[in-house]
Design a protein around this motif. Sequence first.
Motif, short mmCIF file in Angstrom:
data_model
loop_
_atom_site.label_atom_id
_atom_site.label_comp_id
_atom_site.label_asym_id
_atom_site.label_seq_id
_atom_site.Cartn_x
_atom_site.Cartn_y
_atom_site.Cartn_z
N ILE A 1 40.23 23.83 47.14
CA ILE A 1 41.43 23.58 46.33
C ILE A 1 41.13 22.59 45.21
CG2 ILE A 1 43.77 22.59 46.39
CD1 ILE A 1 43.90 23.58 49.35
N LEU A 2 40.39 21.53 45.54
CA LEU A 2 40.19 20.44 44.57
C LEU A 2 39.19 20.79 43.48
CD1 LEU A 2 40.11 17.44 47.10
CD2 LEU A 2 41.93 17.97 45.47
N ASP A 3 38.29 21.73 43.77
CA ASP A 3 37.25 22.06 42.78
C ASP A 3 37.83 23.00 41.74
OD1 ASP A 3 34.96 22.25 41.38
OD2 ASP A 3 33.78 23.21 42.96
N ASN A 4 38.71 22.44 40.93
CA ASN A 4 39.51 23.25 40.02
C ASN A 4 39.84 22.37 38.81
OD1 ASN A 4 42.22 23.90 38.92
ND2 ASN A 4 42.14 25.55 40.42
N GLU A 5 39.63 22.92 37.63
CA GLU A 5 39.81 22.13 36.40
C GLU A 5 41.25 21.58 36.26
OE1 GLU A 5 37.24 21.29 34.88
OE2 GLU A 5 37.89 20.68 32.90
N LEU A 6 42.22 22.37 36.75
CA LEU A 6 43.62 21.94 36.65
C LEU A 6 43.87 20.69 37.50
CD1 LEU A 6 45.58 23.75 35.00
CD2 LEU A 6 46.70 24.26 37.19
N ILE A 7 43.32 20.72 38.71
CA ILE A 7 43.49 19.58 39.63
C ILE A 7 42.75 18.35 39.07
CG2 ILE A 7 43.06 18.74 41.99
CD1 ILE A 7 44.93 21.02 42.19
N VAL A 8 41.56 18.59 38.54
CA VAL A 8 40.79 17.47 37.95
C VAL A 8 41.62 16.84 36.82
CG1 VAL A 8 38.69 16.87 36.68
CG2 VAL A 8 38.57 18.48 38.57
N HIS B 1 40.62 14.42 31.37
CA HIS B 1 39.34 15.02 31.80
C HIS B 1 38.54 15.61 30.66
CE1 HIS B 1 42.24 18.19 31.77
NE2 HIS B 1 41.36 19.12 32.06
N VAL B 2 39.22 16.26 29.70
CA VAL B 2 38.47 16.92 28.61
C VAL B 2 37.82 15.84 27.73
CG1 VAL B 2 38.67 18.39 26.58
CG2 VAL B 2 39.89 18.99 28.68
N ARG B 3 38.59 14.80 27.44
CA ARG B 3 38.08 13.70 26.60
C ARG B 3 36.87 13.03 27.27
NH1 ARG B 3 40.90 8.64 24.27
NH2 ARG B 3 42.15 8.64 26.15
N LEU B 4 36.99 12.78 28.56
CA LEU B 4 35.90 12.10 29.28
C LEU B 4 34.68 13.01 29.38
CD1 LEU B 4 38.10 10.42 32.03
CD2 LEU B 4 36.87 9.25 30.19
N ARG B 5 34.94 14.26 29.69
CA ARG B 5 33.82 15.22 29.81
C ARG B 5 33.09 15.34 28.47
NH1 ARG B 5 36.05 20.81 30.99
NH2 ARG B 5 36.18 20.87 28.74
N HIS C 1 27.51 16.10 42.47
CA HIS C 1 28.39 17.20 42.05
C HIS C 1 29.68 16.64 41.49
CE1 HIS C 1 31.32 20.59 43.19
NE2 HIS C 1 30.68 20.95 42.11
N VAL C 2 30.29 17.36 40.56
CA VAL C 2 31.57 16.96 39.98
C VAL C 2 32.49 18.17 40.03
CG1 VAL C 2 32.71 16.14 37.87
CG2 VAL C 2 30.38 15.36 38.40
N TYR C 3 33.70 18.00 40.50
CA TYR C 3 34.65 19.10 40.53
C TYR C 3 34.98 19.56 39.11
CZ TYR C 3 35.60 18.50 45.55
OH TYR C 3 35.50 18.45 46.91
N GLY C 4 35.34 20.85 38.99
CA GLY C 4 35.70 21.40 37.68
C GLY C 4 34.48 21.92 36.94
N THR C 5 34.56 21.90 35.62
CA THR C 5 33.54 22.60 34.80
C THR C 5 32.45 21.68 34.24
OG1 THR C 5 34.92 22.31 32.84
CG2 THR C 5 35.22 24.36 34.09
N TYR C 6 32.48 20.40 34.62
CA TYR C 6 31.51 19.48 34.00
C TYR C 6 30.06 19.95 34.20
CZ TYR C 6 28.80 15.31 32.96
OH TYR C 6 27.87 14.44 32.43
N ILE C 7 29.72 20.32 35.44
CA ILE C 7 28.32 20.67 35.75
C ILE C 7 27.85 21.89 34.93
CG2 ILE C 7 26.82 21.51 37.62
CD1 ILE C 7 27.43 18.65 38.26
N PRO C 8 28.58 23.03 34.95
CA PRO C 8 28.10 24.14 34.12
C PRO C 8 28.11 23.83 32.63
CG PRO C 8 30.16 24.72 35.26
CD PRO C 8 29.69 23.44 35.85
N ALA D 1 26.39 23.09 47.80
CA ALA D 1 26.64 24.53 47.77
C ALA D 1 27.62 24.89 46.64
CB ALA D 1 27.20 24.98 49.11
N LEU D 2 28.68 24.10 46.51
CA LEU D 2 29.65 24.37 45.43
C LEU D 2 28.98 24.24 44.06
CD1 LEU D 2 32.72 22.37 46.80
CD2 LEU D 2 32.61 24.84 46.48
#
Length: 233
Positions: free
Chosen positions: A37-44, A52-56, A74-81, A104-105
């Motif tokens: 549930i938490l690994d989601n850009e909206l939740i981040v 989040h966008v500014r920090l990323r 690992h970081v939830y959301g899209t930071y890693i990719p 794994a995530l």
Amino acid sequence: MLQIPDDLRSIPADHEVPGYLRNTYNWAYLDPRNCRILDNELIVGVILFGNHVRLRNAALAEIKTGQSVLQAAHVYGTYIPEVAKRVGPTGSLDCMDIAPIQAALCRRKLRGMPHARVRLADASKPGNGIYDVVSCYFLLHEVPDDLKQAIVTALLQRVAPGGRAVFVDYHRPARLHPLRGFYRKLFERLEPFALSMWDTEIRDMGADSASFEWSKQTFFGGVYQKVVARRIA
Ligand SMILES: C[S@@+](CC[C@H](N)C(=O)[O-])C[C@H]1O[C@@H](n2cnc3c(N)ncnc32)[C@H](O)[C@@H]1O
């Protein structure tokens, strides 16, 4: 139940997750249902109050195509990719996480990007590689103070001459910040290692900080910080 990709089967069965993670953050990082549930850009976005966008982007701005990057956790959301896309196939991304499910995530997000790899490791023991950029994104506030120091010291050692370490994390809000009391209560209840980020500069957490040029930028009235340590060539 979350599927662990085949290539993580090599994780040693006796792999230990540290006590601080099990006791404090089981709900956030070890419980498979919550992780999903938490690994989601909206939740981040909600957790970071829309910053989040500014920090990323602030962290990504320190990374260039073709560079080698070490990612401390690992970081939830899209930071890693996004980091993997940013360095591109001429660069490399070496991600660590101490928790098998998080590794794994992370690996799942990097499928089809052979220049990126994920391994199970403690950020305070990152191995012997040397990197153009070392990225530590919202990890320090979640670990005990002695481990903060060990992580900052170990990560700085991995920075190439002329390269940089980039830390994004919580910071002391301005004195009259309307959310200062909210954050204090939140940290006292849920994030017991975070409040020390208000009193200690990241540059003072690591040994050998004199070998680096340091800069700090704060966001959202001081709630967040980006600290860049550039190794003097
Ligand atoms: C980067 S931090 C917090 C990130 C932020 N809350 C987010 O995801 O948006 C969370 C990760 O750190 C990992 N972690 C905690 N202690 C670690 C350590 N000593 N070494 C490597 N990873 C660690 C946890 O397993 C988790 O996946």
